[in-house]
Design a protein around this motif. Structure first.
Motif, PDB file in Angstrom:
ATOM      1  N   ASN A 105       0.845  -1.181   0.000  1.00 19.81           N
ATOM      2  CA  ASN A 105       0.000   0.000   0.000  1.00 19.81           C
ATOM      3  C   ASN A 105       0.886   1.239   0.000  1.00 19.81           C
ATOM      4  OD1 ASN A 105      -1.921   1.925   0.364  1.00 19.81           O
ATOM      5  ND2 ASN A 105      -2.933   0.898   2.066  1.00 19.81           N
ATOM      6  N   VAL A 106       0.733   2.087  -1.002  1.00 15.30           N
ATOM      7  CA  VAL A 106       1.573   3.284  -1.065  1.00 15.30           C
ATOM      8  C   VAL A 106       1.136   4.315  -0.035  1.00 15.30           C
ATOM      9  CG1 VAL A 106       2.153   2.966  -3.489  1.00 15.30           C
ATOM     10  CG2 VAL A 106       0.132   4.276  -2.897  1.00 15.30           C
ATOM     11  N   ASN A 107      -0.042   4.150   0.569  1.00 21.13           N
ATOM     12  CA  ASN A 107      -0.512   5.058   1.606  1.00 21.13           C
ATOM     13  C   ASN A 107       0.128   4.703   2.940  1.00 21.13           C
ATOM     14  OD1 ASN A 107      -2.259   6.372  -0.164  1.00 21.13           O
ATOM     15  ND2 ASN A 107      -3.861   4.857   0.180  1.00 21.13           N
ATOM     16  N   VAL A 108       0.743   5.676   3.559  1.00 22.92           N
ATOM     17  CA  VAL A 108       1.370   5.419   4.852  1.00 22.92           C
ATOM     18  C   VAL A 108       0.294   5.272   5.914  1.00 22.92           C
ATOM     19  CG1 VAL A 108       3.439   6.695   4.193  1.00 22.92           C
ATOM     20  CG2 VAL A 108       1.605   7.865   5.405  1.00 22.92           C
ATOM     21  N   PRO A 109       0.593   4.635   7.028  1.00 22.88           N
ATOM     22  CA  PRO A 109      -0.388   4.504   8.112  1.00 22.88           C
ATOM     23  C   PRO A 109      -0.864   5.870   8.591  1.00 22.88           C
ATOM     24  CG  PRO A 109       1.522   3.111   8.513  1.00 22.88           C
ATOM     25  CD  PRO A 109       1.856   3.970   7.350  1.00 22.88           C
ATOM     26  N   LEU A 110      -2.163   5.962   8.868  1.00 23.80           N
ATOM     27  CA  LEU A 110      -2.783   7.171   9.414  1.00 23.80           C
ATOM     28  C   LEU A 110      -2.680   8.371   8.475  1.00 23.80           C
ATOM     29  CD1 LEU A 110      -1.470   6.897  13.117  1.00 23.80           C
ATOM     30  CD2 LEU A 110      -3.641   6.057  12.193  1.00 23.80           C
ATOM     31  N   LEU A 111      -2.514   8.114   7.191  1.00 26.93           N
ATOM     32  CA  LEU A 111      -2.316   9.200   6.224  1.00 26.93           C
ATOM     33  C   LEU A 111      -3.471  10.196   6.255  1.00 26.93           C
ATOM     34  CD1 LEU A 111      -0.615  10.341   3.861  1.00 26.93           C
ATOM     35  CD2 LEU A 111      -2.035   8.967   2.330  1.00 26.93           C
TER      36      LEU A 111
END
Length: 418
Positions: free
Chosen positions: A260-266
């Motif tokens: 997932n290219v989305n970081v955690p808590l984005l």
């Protein structure tokens, strides 16, 4: 004899090259007295499958009588193999030669898993050819494919099962040699271990390139589990309904956030994060102690070393809307913690006890309400780890799994911090 004037007035001629299709079709359809047996031998030895298929189709459509004669010639040339219980020609055909060249090139250039994918694509292609005239040639190719598969499947199993580290390029192979559910578990575990060796986001690109290349070589949109049957000259392939598909593999990755290219808590609201000045009395001391606990359990349960501090990255992620760490480190930290919360004995107990103790010491104001939804969002859809479950670790009664366990846990923390 032509005069000079006649030669001048003639149009220049160009050579006409007859291809095999035109030449063969014209000969068979126009000639009356044909030696079908020798004619078939000649064209089988010289003509590739695609051209031969067009020739046979054209003759069958235009003259069924002559087509039947070719079928009879094929039957007369066929030799029955009692062991394999099929027919084949007693001479090499162009179709066989073309396949054997491809097969030899594949053996020289491909890994074991990619070679198996190549063989499955060829198997599917030749298995679906139903031309009765060339069946004996196809039988020999299918025999060659089955022999090669039966040699390479055990080798692939050995490569997958007897190596402590497998790169992501080989993770996809597990679906060839294990049933769907078992293959999915192995696939996830291989990827998780592979990510320990990655220090940047290149693995995302590597994954997509690897999977796309594999499916192109396979020629299917699913990976059939191969059941090897040593006692029979055959392989059994699982149907699509019982096999992993390309879209299902992508769904596994998306669900588990491996790539997932989305970081955690984005997209988590900044006001709902842990605010250092309001929600933590002593950030450095808290980060240091929590990091010792997290890193201890990671080191005990993993052989690969990390070049970043798990605890520091975690605290940074839950306190800063724009963390200082690169995306791949934030993502990797989350994946490690998910693994530890769900599978590492006692980690969850010691993690929450330390937080519960600090809460009781009034060092973490506001965590009772803020931390449960924050951690649940951070970890994603982790089984048996909902927001309600996390809230239990803040209860001041026996419903809290760490309630009244302070002596044992304090001793443990003291041992690993000294």
């Amino acid at each position: 004899m032509k005069t000079n004037n006649q030669k001048v007035n003639e149009q220049p001629k160009c050579i006409v090259l007859n291809n095999y299709i035109i030449q063969t079709v014209d000969f068979i359809l126009k000639e009356d007295n044909i030696d079908y047996k020798n004619t078939l031998i000649t064209i089988l030895k010289a003509i590739e499958h695609e051209e031969l298929d067009e020739i046979i189709t054209t003759i069958k459509y235009n003259d069924k009588t002559k087509y039947i004669e070719l079928v009879k010639a094929s039957e007369n040339l066929s030799i029955h193999n009692d062991t394999l219980k099929n027919y084949r020609y007693g001479f090499k055909t162009r179709i066989e030669d073309d396949f054997l060249k491809l097969h030899n090139d594949a053996k020289d250039s491909l890994s074991t898993g990619d070679l198996v994918a190549f063989l499955l694509k060829q198997y599917s292609y030749y298995k679906n050819i139903n031309s009765e005239i060339i069946v004996p040639a196809i039988n020999l190719i299918l025999d060659e494919i089955i022999i090669s598969l039966k040699q390479n499947i055990p080798l692939l199993k050995q490569e997958i099962n007897h190596q402590s580290y497998l790169p992501i390029s080989k993770a996809i192979y597990v679906f060839l040699i294990y049933p769907k559910k078992e293959g999915m578990n192995k696939f996830k575990n291989i990827i998780r271990k592979d990510l320990d060796y990655k220090n940047n986001s290149d693995f995302q690109y590597e994954y997509f390139v690897t999977v796309d290349r594999f499916f192109r070589r396979l020629g299917l949109d699913y990976i059939p589990y191969i059941e090897n049957m040593p006692e029979k000259h055959d392989v059994i392939l699982a149907k699509k309904s019982n096999s992993i598909t390309k879209s299902e593999i992508s769904a596994i990755i998306d669900k588990d956030d491996f790539f997932n290219v989305n970081v955690p808590l984005l997209n988590y609201k900044a006001k709902d994060l842990i605010i250092v000045d309001k929600n933590i009395k002593n950030l450095n001391e808290f980060t240091h102690s929590l990091s010792i606990i997290i890193n201890h359990f990671y080191i005990v349960n993993n052989t690969s070393k990390l070049d970043f501090d798990l605890g520091a990255v975690f605290i940074e992620n839950i306190t800063k809307p724009y963390p200082i760490y690169p995306d791949d480190v934030l993502i990797r930290t989350r994946e490690i913690l998910k693994e530890m919360f769900s599978k590492v004995d006692n980690f969850k107990l010691y993690f929450f006890y330390y937080i519960y103790e600090q809460k009781d010491f009034k060092n973490l104001p506001g965590w009772v309400n803020k931390f449960p939804p924050l951690l649940a969002n951070y970890l994603g859809e982790l089984d048996k780890f909902s927001q309600a479950t996390i809230k239990k670790y803040f209860l001041p009664n026996e419903d809290n799994p760490v309630f009244n366990k302070n002596q044992k846990i304090n001793d443990f923390i003291e041992n690993i911090t000294t």
